[in-house]
Design a protein around this motif. Structure first.
Motif, PDB file in Angstrom:
ATOM      1  N   THR A 376       0.814  -1.211   0.000  1.00 60.31           N
ATOM      2  CA  THR A 376       0.000   0.000   0.000  1.00 60.31           C
ATOM      3  C   THR A 376       0.851   1.265   0.000  1.00 60.31           C
ATOM      4  O   THR A 376       0.322   2.362   0.147  1.00 60.31           O
TER       5      THR A 376
ATOM      6  N   LEU B 170      -7.284  -4.937  -1.833  1.00 59.47           N
ATOM      7  CA  LEU B 170      -7.261  -3.893  -0.816  1.00 59.47           C
ATOM      8  C   LEU B 170      -8.483  -3.009  -0.994  1.00 59.47           C
ATOM      9  O   LEU B 170      -8.684  -2.430  -2.058  1.00 59.47           O
ATOM     10  N   ASN B 213     -12.152  -7.204   2.311  1.00 62.89           N
ATOM     11  CA  ASN B 213     -11.106  -8.088   1.799  1.00 62.89           C
ATOM     12  C   ASN B 213     -11.475  -9.560   2.027  1.00 62.89           C
ATOM     13  O   ASN B 213     -11.940  -9.934   3.099  1.00 62.89           O
ATOM     14  N   TRP B 258      -5.972  -2.308   5.924  1.00 62.18           N
ATOM     15  CA  TRP B 258      -5.244  -3.059   4.902  1.00 62.18           C
ATOM     16  C   TRP B 258      -4.263  -4.063   5.498  1.00 62.18           C
ATOM     17  O   TRP B 258      -3.192  -4.298   4.928  1.00 62.18           O
TER      18      TRP B 258
END
Lengths: 418, 418
Positions: A376, B170, B213, B258
């Protein structure tokens, strides 16, 4: 099939106490004290009532209890422009309960006293190589420091509400040190060895002494110093490498309390043999011994801050071997920390302990690995910075942990005094 | 210096709502429903009152609300030995609200309906390679599955309380899929693409659709199937490798949601180049493509369960190349998971997705690495086991997430219906 929410439901049920009559007072004490502790400027009783939804009468009764218990004082009223008598604000008491922080590390002992406002009122560090000493002898020396800390607290009119001892190892819920590899401790029953020592047993409110992992407490110390950063990974670079994970302002401890063993996260599974028996652990690349050796220096057992300063002096003078050694250590650290960030999605990495001193050289390779390896990273960069506190972080964090318990459960403190 | 406990104090203050009059009813609803959901056998009103400290009258009023809202039903009374009329127990309603779970994966679409008691009332899987399709086309097909799920729910008298969509990528807090590398999605605004589709927008209670997710939801599905394991790492081995971290019965999401990118945890920093751009990520050793190639098989883009079954058949027949490939994958997985356990101190690792099928061959090398590399392994071994659910784990976990919100905040559901 049992429903997925069963575990959560148990947690919800455990909040049932909140609606019982006896617990309502406990909850109100915690809510009002929490509001005062979190305030940027001393709030009035009226402001607390407005913020919390409690009645003015309830707030006043709770505040009276907190003042009687030496947790809160009235601040001098601020002059104000409008008509009427200015409201008196409330703030945490500087001269009520205090936390005693203690630390046994590889090459020093430390003690400190922190008051409820966060001020460090006493701090003593005693440098000595503790590895040749038995645990009992090392702890007997620590008791001397604790005695002087207690004397300072008495002199200032502070009451020690409890003590937290930081140890560089794995500690169980009963204060048993299962393993502190760099100190050479194994299965050391710290509470038993310290039983009967007046400077420690004379404390009130909760268990007199809590033993905790040094890296965990160092992370709490960092939270103490920079409370704006509510979630971060704090890496303590010493002879060993530990990490404290802080999530939403609370320490993450793991299932059994043994989280944060970053030093034994694999960097290269076929790498050098580590003290723990495995191959390629982070410590074999970025531990103090490895960095000093790579820089061509002896002194693997130097105190961590001495070793870090020596490396920083050489790196600052442009010594190529030291610069290479720090670059390699930073890269290995960056590989391990990238795994952590991919897994936990943290946005801040704090370089603490000896790494704080070496941050100017470690930060660039750590940041480069994070940029390369974190999935990310493109849209949410990770901040890498030096810790605000140096080696005193764990002992300050330990004292803060005592005070944190009082703030979140003031009824325990008030009850003990009755 | 601001005190260390400031952040915690803010959290405490935010519970202040619990003591407000309006919130007290909400809290009581959640406490009573939580008690019913967590019970091994249907508790009576009297038992709930005794457990929670609420008065009998309050419990009865709350239970009446829960029954009227179709969250709870009265169980048939059990015969009992003593005198008097047996008390009627309370249990979750099988025919009230239900959760809709949806999934878009690389090679299949899925939908399921789960009722409040945890029973799966509908489950449909549609196999197709979705990579050639645009996100809009893939989601249009999914809506057809959602429509059939909704029809089943209607037929059973269930009300869909919300939907959760699992995506292998994500996802941000607004349902935007930032990146789903194996599906080829980037910056896909799923809620916008699904807006106006009746099977999804007709739901009540909370946001109609949550996007999450897939590895996170698969972990919740596992928690659903084996609620006794409250803390674990769930590894989803598919074309990519994701992980869900469950702590004390709740999913750990990370600072920005995430967490769990286990596939990109470095195993060897100088290893093969990964799709993500970095070197030596776990996926380059233990992802489906790597394992098939090492076993000398083509079919890198096979559906994960097909690929896993093919590998399992060959390994079961003793094919040396396949056995070597699985041993190497298991070792790499063990290296990465050891880092996780050293860091987070989890005691259970669940092999899910395609790894569940391959667990007989992956488990031994994973366990061997854990025994070698986890610092606490000597006195607290880590359990490695196959997931209870197979590929349906994410879609069941998604439906369960909807129901979990109802159990923890029943007032939202009751309020929406008024």
């Amino acid at each position: 099939m049992t429903p997925v929410w069963q575990c959560q439901a148990v947690t919800s049920a455990s909040t049932a106490g909140a609606v019982r009559q006896g617990s309502l007072r406990e909850l109100n004490l915690a809510v009002v004290l929490g509001r005062i502790a979190a305030a940027d400027r001393p709030p009035s009783r009226a402001a607390i009532a407005a913020d919390t939804g409690l009645t003015r009468a309830t707030v006043s009764a709770v505040v009276d209890d907190l003042i009687a218990g030496r947790l809160v004082v009235e601040a001098a009223p601020e002059p104000r422009a409008g008509a009427g008598r200015p409201a008196r604000g409330l703030r945490l008491a500087a001269d009520g309960p205090a936390g005693l922080g203690l630390e046994v590390n590889v090459d020093y002992l430390a003690a400190c006293v922190v008051d409820l406002t966060g001020q460090v009122r006493h701090h003593e560090v005693h440098r000595a190589d503790l590895r040749p000493l038995s645990p009992a002898d090392a702890l007997a020396r620590l008791v001397e420091l604790a005695g002087r800390a207690r004397a300072t607290a008495d002199r200032h009119g502070l009451t020690l509400a409890g003590a937290t001892l930081a140890v560089p190892g794995l500690v169980d819920a009963h204060g048993l040190v299962r393993l502190a590899p760099n100190l050479g401790w194994r299965e050391v029953d710290v509470p038993a060895l310290l039983a009967g020592h007046p400077p420690l047993t004379g404390t009130v409110a909760g268990p007199a002494l809590t033993v905790d992992n040094e890296a965990n407490l160092a992370a709490l110390g960092e939270l103490h110093a920079t409370p704006g950063t509510a979630s971060f990974l704090h890496v303590s670079g010493e002879i060993g490498i530990g990490a404290g994970i802080v999530l939403d302002g609370a320490l993450f401890r793991g299932v059994r309390g043994w989280s944060g063993e970053l030093g034994h996260v694999p960097v290269d599974p076929t790498g050098p043999r580590c003290r723990c028996g495995a191959r390629g652990c982070l410590e074999t690349y970025a531990g103090q011994e490895a960095v000093l050796a790579a820089a061509g220096l002896s002194g693997a057992d130097l105190p961590a801050d001495t070793a870090a300063r020596r490396l920083a002096d050489l790196a600052g003078a442009g010594d190529p071997a030291t610069l290479d050694a720090l670059r390699a250590a930073g890269t290995a650290l960056g590989v391990a920390v990238s795994g952590v960030v991919n897994l936990l999605d943290l946005d801040t990495v704090v370089l603490g302990g000896g790494y704080a001193t070496l941050a100017p050289w470690l930060r660039p390779p750590v940041a480069a690995e994070l940029a390369d390896r974190v999935l990310t990273a493109a849209w949410s960069p990770v901040t890498v910075r030096a810790a605000a506190l140096g080696p005193e972080s764990a002992v300050v964090g330990g004292a803060g942990a005592v005070l944190r318990r009082i703030i979140t459960r003031p009824s325990d403190w008030l009850g003990r005094r009755e």
